[in-house]
Design a protein around this motif. Structure first.
Motif, mmCIF file in Angstrom:
data_model
loop_
_atom_site.group_PDB
_atom_site.id
_atom_site.type_symbol
_atom_site.label_atom_id
_atom_site.label_comp_id
_atom_site.label_asym_id
_atom_site.label_seq_id
_atom_site.Cartn_x
_atom_site.Cartn_y
_atom_site.Cartn_z
ATOM 1 N N ALA A 246 19.619 6.186 52.483
ATOM 2 C CA ALA A 246 18.420 6.171 53.326
ATOM 3 C C ALA A 246 17.555 7.392 53.076
ATOM 4 N N ALA A 247 18.181 8.555 52.933
ATOM 5 C CA ALA A 247 17.429 9.782 52.672
ATOM 6 C C ALA A 247 16.745 9.720 51.315
ATOM 7 N N VAL A 248 17.456 9.227 50.312
ATOM 8 C CA VAL A 248 16.871 9.134 48.971
ATOM 9 C C VAL A 248 15.730 8.119 48.960
ATOM 10 N N ALA A 249 15.915 6.988 49.629
ATOM 11 C CA ALA A 249 14.862 5.971 49.675
ATOM 12 C C ALA A 249 13.599 6.512 50.333
ATOM 13 N N LYS A 250 13.743 7.303 51.373
ATOM 14 C CA LYS A 250 12.567 7.887 52.025
ATOM 15 C C LYS A 250 11.837 8.828 51.081
ATOM 16 N N ALA A 251 12.597 9.603 50.303
ATOM 17 C CA ALA A 251 11.971 10.500 49.333
ATOM 18 C C ALA A 251 11.243 9.701 48.250
ATOM 19 N N VAL A 252 11.830 8.594 47.824
ATOM 20 C CA VAL A 252 11.176 7.720 46.842
ATOM 21 C C VAL A 252 9.870 7.193 47.417
ATOM 22 N N GLU A 253 9.896 6.753 48.660
ATOM 23 C CA GLU A 253 8.697 6.179 49.278
ATOM 24 C C GLU A 253 7.602 7.224 49.458
ATOM 25 N N ARG A 254 7.981 8.479 49.724
ATOM 26 C CA ARG A 254 6.958 9.528 49.834
ATOM 27 C C ARG A 254 6.232 9.713 48.500
ATOM 28 N N PHE A 277 26.488 7.258 40.085
ATOM 29 C CA PHE A 277 25.106 7.569 40.454
ATOM 30 C C PHE A 277 24.185 6.389 40.145
ATOM 31 N N VAL A 278 24.403 5.750 39.000
ATOM 32 C CA VAL A 278 23.606 4.575 38.640
ATOM 33 C C VAL A 278 23.855 3.439 39.624
ATOM 34 N N ARG A 279 25.121 3.227 39.986
ATOM 35 C CA ARG A 279 25.434 2.196 40.989
ATOM 36 C C ARG A 279 24.764 2.519 42.325
ATOM 37 N N PHE A 280 24.819 3.760 42.709
ATOM 38 C CA PHE A 280 24.183 4.197 43.965
ATOM 39 C C PHE A 280 22.694 3.879 43.948
ATOM 40 N N ALA A 281 22.027 4.181 42.830
ATOM 41 C CA ALA A 281 20.589 3.928 42.732
ATOM 42 C C ALA A 281 20.271 2.444 42.857
ATOM 43 N N ALA A 282 21.027 1.611 42.146
ATOM 44 C CA ALA A 282 20.714 0.184 42.099
ATOM 45 C C ALA A 282 21.195 -0.574 43.331
ATOM 46 N N GLU A 283 22.367 -0.271 43.798
ATOM 47 C CA GLU A 283 22.984 -1.073 44.865
ATOM 48 C C GLU A 283 22.677 -0.556 46.276
ATOM 49 N N GLU A 284 22.463 0.756 46.408
ATOM 50 C CA GLU A 284 22.242 1.302 47.749
ATOM 51 C C GLU A 284 20.809 1.726 48.008
ATOM 52 N N VAL A 285 20.180 2.386 47.017
ATOM 53 C CA VAL A 285 18.816 2.871 47.230
ATOM 54 C C VAL A 285 17.799 1.747 47.038
ATOM 55 N N ARG A 286 17.944 0.967 45.968
ATOM 56 C CA ARG A 286 16.961 -0.075 45.648
ATOM 57 C C ARG A 286 16.649 -1.019 46.824
ATOM 58 N N PRO A 287 17.663 -1.515 47.566
ATOM 59 C CA PRO A 287 17.347 -2.423 48.672
ATOM 60 C C PRO A 287 16.531 -1.782 49.795
ATOM 61 N N LEU A 288 16.500 -0.450 49.853
ATOM 62 C CA LEU A 288 15.791 0.236 50.928
ATOM 63 C C LEU A 288 14.375 0.639 50.533
ATOM 64 N N VAL A 289 14.036 0.439 49.265
ATOM 65 C CA VAL A 289 12.709 0.831 48.782
ATOM 66 C C VAL A 289 11.797 -0.383 48.753
ATOM 67 N N ALA A 290 10.641 -0.261 49.381
ATOM 68 C CA ALA A 290 9.717 -1.409 49.438
ATOM 69 C C ALA A 290 9.226 -1.781 48.040
#
Length: 290
Positions: A246-254, A277-290
């Motif tokens: 969630a924290a990383v996704a918010k930074a991406v959205e900013r 780290f790659v799994r984290f980006a694709a499976e956890e962060v990606r779904p939270l980024v618009a």
């Protein structure tokens, strides 16, 4: 939709790339970016390998230092990748770290002039043109590719300062911004890029890719602070992110709100689990980024 990717950092041995690239492909990561930092790993050879080991992930090289290459060689290698792996290779070039260029006897007196000449010639060659030019650094006499790409190819430019950002807008198809670029820096970069586009009367698209230094896990904050300090960026506000998805996704959205089209998560140099780290980006962060 904001694009999302991750970096395979050249602090990792080249033989680690195969496993990371395959994980990126399996988990649906959109883009995997590679670096050609002196004197670690070759950008084109690494990209070709990653593309051959995978089926769908796009592979970016950000950046190839132009003082190290004749522009015809850059064009031949880029065209080969694009023909073998249509739509999956992303090419970025830059004027290189000047200290490194000096170490190999390739330091240009005017890096910006070199980059401009290289960009203009490279885009023309990849566009199937026959090029003759007599520049300060780039000289071509009736050169054309026998095997140009069968479709339009974007050429990205790495840029940081105002003049290079304007040049990117004027002469490149996209811009790559380093992880030292906070949201306000992305906004400034967009304005300067647009100034360059206006100067050249460019009306086509221009994609901005921004690296985001990111760390997750129990020691994420400590690792992030250490890397920012090592890079001299400890005092820059809103730079990098440590925490959960969630924290990383918010930074991406900013960054996206500031003008980034694609955000590429850059792990710290001491990331203990590159595949994770790659799994984290694709499976956890990606779904939270618009």
């Amino acid at each position: 939709m904001t694009g999302l990717g991750a970096v395979f950092r050249p602090q990792l041995a080249p033989e680690r790339l195969r496993a990371v690239a395959r994980v990126a492909d399996e988990v649906g990561l959109e883009e995997l970016w590679l670096w050609e930092d002196c004197f670690r790993e070759g950008g084109i050879s690494a990209a070709a390998s990653a593309l051959a080991w995978t089926e769908r992930v796009r592979v970016g090289v950000g950046l190839l230092p132009v003082p190290l290459r004749n522009v015809a060689v850059t064009a031949m290698e880029a065209a080969t990748l694009h023909r073998m792996f249509p739509g999956r290779a992303i090419l970025g070039v830059g004027h290189g770290v000047q200290d490194w260029m000096g170490q190999v006897g390739a330091r240009a007196e005017s890096p910006l002039t070199l980059l401009r000449e290289h960009l203009l010639a490279l885009r023309a060659l990849l566009g199937g043109e026959r090029v003759t030019t007599e520049g300060r650094y780039v000289r071509l006499d009736d050169v054309a590719l026998d095997w140009p790409p069968g479709q339009g190819v974007e050429v990205f430019a790495g840029a940081t300062g105002p003049r290079s950002l304007r040049l990117a807008g004027e002469a490149a198809d996209g811009t790559v911004l380093t992880a030292s670029t906070p949201p306000d820096g992305v906004r400034r970069a967009r304005r300067l890029i647009d100034e360059g586009r206006a100067t050249a009367a460019r009306a086509d698209g221009h994609r901005v890719v921004v690296y985001l230094l990111a760390a997750t896990g129990p020691d994420a904050g400590e690792r992030l602070r250490a890397e920012l300090a090592a890079e001299g960026d400890a005092s820059v506000p809103d730079l990098g992110v440590a925490g959960d998805a969630a924290a990383v996704a918010k930074a991406v959205e900013r960054l996206a709100e500031a003008g980034a089209d694609t955000v590429v998560l850059q792990p710290t140099g001491d990331e203990p689990d590159p595949e994770g780290f790659v799994r984290f980006a694709a499976e956890e962060v990606r779904p939270l980024v618009a």
